[in-house]
Design a protein around this motif. Structure first.
Motif, PDB file in Angstrom:
ATOM      1  N   ARG A  69      11.333  47.412 -67.138  1.00 34.96           N
ATOM      2  CA  ARG A  69      11.460  48.930 -66.267  1.00 34.96           C
ATOM      3  C   ARG A  69      11.538  48.743 -65.004  1.00 34.96           C
ATOM      4  O   ARG A  69      10.360  48.115 -64.348  1.00 34.96           O
ATOM      5  CB  ARG A  69      10.179  49.550 -66.708  1.00 34.96           C
ATOM      6  N   VAL A  70      12.528  49.205 -64.431  1.00 30.86           N
ATOM      7  CA  VAL A  70      12.702  49.109 -62.854  1.00 30.86           C
ATOM      8  C   VAL A  70      12.565  50.296 -62.215  1.00 30.86           C
ATOM      9  O   VAL A  70      13.222  51.334 -62.523  1.00 30.86           O
ATOM     10  CB  VAL A  70      14.154  48.495 -62.570  1.00 30.86           C
ATOM     11  N   ARG A  71      11.467  50.143 -61.077  1.00 30.03           N
ATOM     12  CA  ARG A  71      11.268  51.432 -60.424  1.00 30.03           C
ATOM     13  C   ARG A  71      10.944  51.370 -59.089  1.00 30.03           C
ATOM     14  O   ARG A  71      10.993  50.155 -58.468  1.00 30.03           O
ATOM     15  CB  ARG A  71       9.986  52.165 -60.983  1.00 30.03           C
ATOM     16  N   GLY A  72      10.868  52.317 -58.160  1.00 32.38           N
ATOM     17  CA  GLY A  72      10.888  52.076 -56.769  1.00 32.38           C
ATOM     18  C   GLY A  72      11.688  52.809 -55.715  1.00 32.38           C
ATOM     19  O   GLY A  72      12.264  53.851 -56.536  1.00 32.38           O
ATOM     20  N   VAL A  73      11.948  52.892 -54.745  1.00 33.21           N
ATOM     21  CA  VAL A  73      12.601  53.670 -53.820  1.00 33.21           C
ATOM     22  C   VAL A  73      13.461  52.706 -52.710  1.00 33.21           C
ATOM     23  O   VAL A  73      13.109  51.658 -52.653  1.00 33.21           O
ATOM     24  CB  VAL A  73      11.921  54.519 -52.997  1.00 33.21           C
ATOM     25  N   ALA A  74      14.623  52.943 -52.614  1.00 33.20           N
ATOM     26  CA  ALA A  74      15.446  52.376 -51.917  1.00 33.20           C
ATOM     27  C   ALA A  74      15.964  53.122 -50.817  1.00 33.20           C
ATOM     28  O   ALA A  74      16.660  54.473 -50.923  1.00 33.20           O
ATOM     29  CB  ALA A  74      17.086  51.904 -52.669  1.00 33.20           C
ATOM     30  N   ILE A  75      15.547  52.964 -49.461  1.00 35.17           N
ATOM     31  CA  ILE A  75      16.031  53.563 -48.471  1.00 35.17           C
ATOM     32  C   ILE A  75      16.792  52.906 -47.571  1.00 35.17           C
ATOM     33  O   ILE A  75      16.511  51.777 -47.006  1.00 35.17           O
ATOM     34  CB  ILE A  75      14.651  54.061 -47.490  1.00 35.17           C
ATOM     35  N   TRP A  76      18.177  53.485 -47.274  1.00 37.36           N
ATOM     36  CA  TRP A  76      19.090  52.772 -46.588  1.00 37.36           C
ATOM     37  C   TRP A  76      19.427  51.338 -47.003  1.00 37.36           C
ATOM     38  O   TRP A  76      19.299  50.336 -46.317  1.00 37.36           O
ATOM     39  CB  TRP A  76      18.852  52.754 -45.036  1.00 37.36           C
ATOM     40  N   GLY A  77      19.296  51.197 -48.409  1.00 40.23           N
ATOM     41  CA  GLY A  77      19.336  49.964 -48.938  1.00 40.23           C
ATOM     42  C   GLY A  77      19.776  50.215 -50.700  1.00 40.23           C
ATOM     43  O   GLY A  77      20.293  51.279 -50.744  1.00 40.23           O
ATOM     44  N   GLY A  78      19.753  49.047 -51.202  1.00 41.12           N
ATOM     45  CA  GLY A  78      20.477  49.441 -52.339  1.00 41.12           C
ATOM     46  C   GLY A  78      19.674  48.329 -53.559  1.00 41.12           C
ATOM     47  O   GLY A  78      19.433  47.171 -53.207  1.00 41.12           O
ATOM     48  N   VAL A  79      19.452  48.840 -54.590  1.00 43.85           N
ATOM     49  CA  VAL A  79      18.691  47.958 -56.000  1.00 43.85           C
ATOM     50  C   VAL A  79      19.860  47.912 -57.050  1.00 43.85           C
ATOM     51  O   VAL A  79      20.022  49.187 -57.690  1.00 43.85           O
ATOM     52  CB  VAL A  79      17.283  48.269 -56.236  1.00 43.85           C
ATOM     53  N   SER A  80      20.080  46.832 -57.405  1.00 39.63           N
ATOM     54  CA  SER A  80      21.234  46.796 -58.531  1.00 39.63           C
ATOM     55  C   SER A  80      20.778  45.875 -59.785  1.00 39.63           C
ATOM     56  O   SER A  80      20.110  45.261 -59.514  1.00 39.63           O
ATOM     57  CB  SER A  80      22.799  46.633 -58.273  1.00 39.63           C
ATOM     58  N   VAL A  81      20.976  46.501 -60.924  1.00 39.22           N
ATOM     59  CA  VAL A  81      20.506  45.544 -62.019  1.00 39.22           C
ATOM     60  C   VAL A  81      22.042  45.520 -62.861  1.00 39.22           C
ATOM     61  O   VAL A  81      22.968  46.230 -63.092  1.00 39.22           O
ATOM     62  CB  VAL A  81      19.893  46.485 -63.134  1.00 39.22           C
ATOM     63  N   GLU A  82      22.192  44.058 -63.243  1.00 39.05           N
ATOM     64  CA  GLU A  82      23.536  43.755 -63.695  1.00 39.05           C
ATOM     65  C   GLU A  82      23.366  42.784 -65.152  1.00 39.05           C
ATOM     66  O   GLU A  82      22.453  42.094 -64.893  1.00 39.05           O
ATOM     67  CB  GLU A  82      24.449  42.855 -62.727  1.00 39.05           C
TER      68      GLU A  82
END
Length: 198
Positions: A181-194
């Motif tokens: 389970r991937v959670r959180g916040v990205a502010i002027w950024g990015g989180v990717s799951v591949e």
């Protein structure tokens, strides 16, 4: 002596570790959408300015009762199973995990103008479901999973992006598949799951 007053627990000084514990709760609350970014900034400022329990305790009183006034006698804790928790910070730097490693039940990564690369393809899991909280501020994180891993994406992008799982590999899930389970916040950024083959 009979006339001696007991010290007021609420006036006892708090430690840096206790301030950081409250800050982490606030970041998770922002990632869950329970407080907005304005509240996050205000509460973080109050957290790091707090000197006593009386000042620190109200900051999370409407979220999770994490910090309570110090007891006048040592508290007796009921036995609980140990939870696997790990916290990592990448500030203008990087954090990387790959190969054979154990993903804890709760992994929290804070990226500020930095990045994190988490490759879970050869990893083992501390629980059937693990939670990875990634808060990226002007930074980013990449998470790679194998075809047999179930992914639940709950992150929020604010002028940023939470995306995935992407990739050319189809999911091959069954009853034994671990859940990430991937959670959180990205502010002027990015989180990717591949998703990739191992």
């Amino acid at each position: 002596m009979s006339g001696e007053l007991e010290p007021d627990p609420a006036r006892m000084r708090v430690s840096d570790a206790q301030r950081h514990e409250v800050a982490e709760i606030l970041r998770e609350a922002a990632g869950d959408g329970r407080i907005d970014l304005g509240e996050l900034d205000e509460r973080l400022e109050a957290t790091f300015a707090a000197k006593t329990y009386a000042e620190l305790a109200p900051i999370t009183s409407d979220l999770t009762p994490v910090v309570a006034p110090a007891p006048s006698a040592p508290a007796i804790r009921s036995p609980q199973p140990a939870r696997s928790t790990e916290r990592r910070v990448a500030i203008m730097s990087g954090f990387k995990r790959s190969g054979t490693w154990t993903v804890p039940e709760h992994l929290t990564v804070l990226c500020v103008m930095g990045g994190a690369d988490l490759d879970l393809r050869q990893a083992t899991y501390a629980a059937d479901e693990v939670v990875i909280t990634v808060n990226a501020i002007m930074g980013g994180a990449s998470i790679v999973v194998g075809p047999h891993t179930r992914v639940i994406l709950e992150g929020t992008g604010i002028m940023g992006d939470y995306s995935g799982p992407s990739g050319l590999v189809a999911a091959e899930l069954d009853d034994t598949s671990p859940t990430v389970r991937v959670r959180g916040v990205a502010i002027w950024g990015g989180v990717s799951v591949e998703r990739k083959h191992g």
